[in-house]
Design a protein around this motif. Structure first.
Motif, PDB file in Angstrom:
ATOM      1  N   LEU A 121     -80.987  43.892 -29.104  1.00  0.00           N
ATOM      2  CA  LEU A 121     -81.338  45.248 -29.507  1.00  0.00           C
ATOM      3  C   LEU A 121     -81.160  45.376 -31.010  1.00  0.00           C
ATOM      4  O   LEU A 121     -80.283  44.726 -31.595  1.00  0.00           O
ATOM      5  CB  LEU A 121     -80.435  46.267 -28.804  1.00  0.00           C
ATOM      6  CG  LEU A 121     -80.662  46.497 -27.309  1.00  0.00           C
ATOM      7  CD1 LEU A 121     -79.531  47.353 -26.737  1.00  0.00           C
ATOM      8  CD2 LEU A 121     -82.003  47.161 -27.043  1.00  0.00           C
ATOM      9  N   GLY A 122     -81.945  46.201 -31.641  1.00  0.00           N
ATOM     10  CA  GLY A 122     -81.811  46.430 -33.077  1.00  0.00           C
ATOM     11  C   GLY A 122     -82.841  45.651 -33.876  1.00  0.00           C
ATOM     12  O   GLY A 122     -83.750  45.047 -33.313  1.00  0.00           O
ATOM     13  N   THR A 165     -85.746  49.348 -30.383  1.00  0.00           N
ATOM     14  CA  THR A 165     -86.104  48.260 -31.279  1.00  0.00           C
ATOM     15  C   THR A 165     -85.389  47.000 -30.799  1.00  0.00           C
ATOM     16  O   THR A 165     -84.255  47.057 -30.318  1.00  0.00           O
ATOM     17  CB  THR A 165     -85.683  48.539 -32.736  1.00  0.00           C
ATOM     18  OG1 THR A 165     -84.308  48.901 -32.743  1.00  0.00           O
ATOM     19  CG2 THR A 165     -86.503  49.665 -33.340  1.00  0.00           C
ATOM     20  N   VAL A 166     -86.103  45.891 -30.901  1.00  0.00           N
ATOM     21  CA  VAL A 166     -85.571  44.602 -30.472  1.00  0.00           C
ATOM     22  C   VAL A 166     -85.988  43.557 -31.488  1.00  0.00           C
ATOM     23  O   VAL A 166     -87.101  43.612 -32.020  1.00  0.00           O
ATOM     24  CB  VAL A 166     -86.116  44.226 -29.064  1.00  0.00           C
ATOM     25  CG1 VAL A 166     -85.813  42.770 -28.726  1.00  0.00           C
ATOM     26  CG2 VAL A 166     -85.531  45.136 -27.998  1.00  0.00           C
ATOM     27  N   GLY A 187     -89.674  44.134 -32.900  1.00  0.00           N
ATOM     28  CA  GLY A 187     -90.658  44.782 -32.040  1.00  0.00           C
ATOM     29  C   GLY A 187     -89.967  45.793 -31.155  1.00  0.00           C
ATOM     30  O   GLY A 187     -88.843  46.222 -31.448  1.00  0.00           O
ATOM     31  N   LEU A 188     -90.651  46.169 -30.098  1.00  0.00           N
ATOM     32  CA  LEU A 188     -90.130  47.191 -29.194  1.00  0.00           C
ATOM     33  C   LEU A 188     -90.075  46.669 -27.774  1.00  0.00           C
ATOM     34  O   LEU A 188     -90.894  45.848 -27.378  1.00  0.00           O
ATOM     35  CB  LEU A 188     -91.061  48.408 -29.194  1.00  0.00           C
ATOM     36  CG  LEU A 188     -91.303  49.100 -30.538  1.00  0.00           C
ATOM     37  CD1 LEU A 188     -92.435  50.103 -30.392  1.00  0.00           C
ATOM     38  CD2 LEU A 188     -90.032  49.779 -31.010  1.00  0.00           C
TER      39      LEU A 188
END
Lengths: 137, 371, 202
Positions: free
Chosen positions: A73-74, A54-55, A33-34
């Motif tokens: 993150l990512g 992005t997370v 998700g974000l």
């Protein structure tokens, strides 16, 4: 736990192999998700929205009941799951010390080495205005 | 009409196939990898992340590859992708004061605590093309020296201690943070929304706007108080966890402009500020952003707002290159029906014009004939 | 008290289940009065019906403030379930809620207390989701409006009994107004703000 967010999934997995893991299950399957990243006006003022990142996140529950959350993150869901697993293990009286010793401590050391290297490279570009004045020729 | 649409479909399909081949180029040449783009074209990746408004190096690299290096197209791709993911929430505001600095310069003070750190910069290069880069270039290992553990406070904080510069505006208790990806922008817009707009705005547009203020269109006498680039930790207060969890670190560039002072009968004169912040190493972008941020504060600071860069609606409505490119580029799509009606109207007007001039010339014609 | 570990689960397959549920709710909105079924199964918490739970997992997120009726609001199970699975903030002020969850129609507050949207942004209104006893038996109603070819009929057992009377505020508010989603177990019926409902009696 910040150390884990800075490590690669493969590094965490490799360190975890040193531990014989208890039974566990996904409480939340890894999902991407974000997160909206915020800055502050002038660096120290009111917050504003800078842009998203992005997370990946996951949640894991040990057979003994401890629940761990993993956020990173990512988009590497496997890494989020491994962080969640470590987070759960750290809370367990049985595994807490082993995870700190065999997983987190060595990864922290690696991170510190990387940071030190980067800091030393940066330091070499620091301007010393006095060099010319001091030069004794 | 349907026949044309069907023919169009096949043409479109084949055009996309041709595009895929054009993108790949000569297949005798090695394909570029995402790692190569991310590692060796890092500043392009930074720009796509900033203006695509999504921090993800790998996705930005993919977008650049897919867009054949057209950065605005890549930004468009990233914006479209971000619309497919759910948002978990908002991060804690990042603390740029705690940045692990990799570059940090000030044009206002020579001696700043923590020092002037050049880092990886194009500044002071001679801008001569380097043929040695054409192939197989292996750089010398970076020099190292002992890293100091001294803090690197923001230059504006140092000025702030003596009250020589205005303090940053603080949020009111419980105030929500404006988000133009959720609510359409209304004017006048608050500073949080303006900064969000500028942070994702087109670098070229902001550069031109910032430049225009320097050339006198809304002059505000800027100095670079500080530019810093480095790694900043991000934390996220996840609802279900109950406290802020670390997400890792991101690269940010921050620019603090120190601008002409203001004062009034009741307030002592002090420097004012413009602020820029962007993903990655984006120095030109953050400098331009800080100039424009300051210019847009004209109303708030009681300055005359006559220049384009001071016109909030003008700047904020035209800064977004995805919006701009959408509207400009749509002009090349079929407008057959629109154009037919224009043609019809034009023919009618010309006919009326011809008739009117024939009428007007008629007596002359007769006169000529009579002579 | 439920710990997170004992929470009822969300969707097994998030993407497909959410898509399927979204389709059902969209069809319900597009065809007011027509009963749609929600197929995907998820765990339910407290007084939530499974249809309500599926809608929650599909439509609620960080950006959708929720208002809960007192019975839902006092259920820590509901609060924890919503927080873990949707991340949506639960708020006290109904006038800024994106959704209102009503476990039982008798607890429905005055509709004017919800967000009604603005003339510029009529979509900024509260969508009220009301759990009802039945959407296939009970008094009959006639529905007219966009999405209905002439007249649609609905048999439903709803509370409050005058719910459709109350919704007549939509006639004067338009384009502002309240959209309602009725849920009975896995059945869903939508009454968007453009739908006019008349009672045919029992």
């Amino acid at each position: 736990m910040a150390v884990l967010a800075h490590a690669e999934a493969g590094e965490i997995a490799a360190r975890l192999r040193a531990i014989s893991l208890p039974g566990h299950q996904d409480l939340r399957e890894p999902e991407n998700g974000l997160v909206m990243l915020r800055g502050r006006v002038g660096g120290d003022g009111a917050p504003f929205n800078l842009g998203e990142a992005t997370v990946s996140r996951a949640a894991v529950r040990l057979a003994s009941g401890e629940i761990g959350f993993g956020y990173t993150l990512g988009r590497d869901g496997q890494k989020a799951r491994l962080i969640a697993l470590c987070d759960a293990l750290v809370q367990s009286p049985e595994f807490g010390a082993a995870v700190e010793r065999d997983v987190i401590a060595p990864l922290r050391e690696q991170l510190m080495i990387r940071r030190k290297q980067s800091a030393e490279e940066t330091a070499a570009t620091k301007v010393d205005f006095y060099t010319m004045v001091r030069g004794e020729g | 009409m349907y026949v044309a649409v069907k023919g169009g479909e096949r043409a479109i399909e084949n055009a996309h196939r041709l595009l895929a081949n054009a993108r790949r180029g000569d297949q005798g040449v090695a394909e570029v990898s995402l790692d190569q783009i991310s590692e060796q074209l890092g500043l392009a990746v930074d720009r796509v992340m900033s203006e695509g408004s999504l921090y993800d190096r790998e996705l930005a690299a993919l977008a650049i590859k897919q867009a054949r290096g057209d950065l605005i197209e890549a930004i468009f791709l990233v914006r479209a992708f971000r619309a497919t993911l759910p948002r978990f929430g908002a991060s804690e505001p990042v603390d740029t004061g705690a940045m692990r600095v990799r570059r940090r310069v000030s044009a206002t003070f020579k001696d700043i605590p923590g020092g002037q750190i050049l880092g990886p910069t194009f500044d002071y290069t001679h801008r001569l093309l380097d043929p040695s880069l054409a192939e197989g270039f292996v750089p010398e290992a970076p020099a190292t020296s002992e890293a100091s553990s001294a803090a690197t406070p923001r230059v504006t904080d140092i000025l702030g201690r003596d009250g020589l510069i205005e303090t940053s505006p603080q949020a009111e208790e419980g105030a929500s943070v404006g988000d133009l990806t959720r609510e359409p922008l209304n004017f006048p817009a608050d500073r949080d929304l303006r900064l969000q707009n500028l942070a994702r705005g087109d670098e070229g547009f902001l550069l031109a706007m910032g430049y225009s203020t320097q050339r006198g269109y809304g002059r505000n006498h800027p100095f670079v108080g500080e530019i810093r680039f480095g790694d900043v930790e991000v934390e996220f207060a996840a609802e279900e966890v109950g406290f802020a969890v670390p997400l890792g670190s991101i690269e940010l560039t921050e620019c603090q402009m120190v601008n002409q002072f203001k004062g009034s009968a009741t307030e002592a004169p002090c420097f004012t500020r413009g602020y820029g912040l962007a993903f990655g190493q984006s120095e030109r972008k953050t400098m331009s952003m800080a100039l424009v941020d300051r210019a847009l504060r004209a109303r708030e600071l009681g300055e005359e707002a006559l220049a384009p860069a001071q016109d909030e609606e003008f700047v904020l409505s035209h800064s977004d290159n995805v919006q701009a490119t959408g509207f400009v580029e749509h002009l090349k799509l079929p407008h057959y029906v629109d154009f037919q009606s224009e043609l019809g109207l034009l023919r009618k007007l010309r006919k009326e014009f011809a008739e009117a001039s024939a009428e007007a010339n008629a007596p002359d014609a007769m006169k000529e004939a009579a002579e | 008290m439920t710990t997170i570990a004992e929470l009822p689960p969300g969707f097994v397959d998030k993407v497909l289940s959410a898509q399927s549920t979204f389709r059902s709710v969209m069809d319900a909105m597009a065809r007011p009065g027509a009963v749609q079924r929600i197929v995907p199964m998820a765990g339910t918490a407290g007084p939530m019906m499974r249809g309500m739970a599926a809608i929650a997992l599909t439509l609620f997120d960080h950006d959708t403030p929720l208002w809960l009726d007192p019975r839902m609001a006092e259920s820590t199970d509901v609060l924890k379930w919503l927080k873990f699975h949707t991340g949506a903030p639960v708020i006290q002020d109904s006038s800024i809620a994106a959704f209102a969850l009503i476990s039982d129609g008798v607890l429905l507050p005055d509709l004017q207390r919800f967000a009604l949207g603005t003339n510029e942004y009529p979509d900024r209104s509260t969508t009220v989701i009301v759990q009802v006893e039945s959407l296939d038996s009970g008094p009959s109603f006639e529905l007219r409006g966009p999405g209905i070819d002439g007249v649609a009929t609905l048999q439903a057992s709803v509370k409050p009994f005058d719910l459709f009377e109350l919704l007549r505020i939509n006639e004067t508010l338009f384009p502002r107004g309240i959209d309602v989603v009725l849920v009975a177990d896995d059945a869903v019926v939508a009454i968007p703000r453009t739908t006019r409902v008349t009672s045919l009696g029992v």
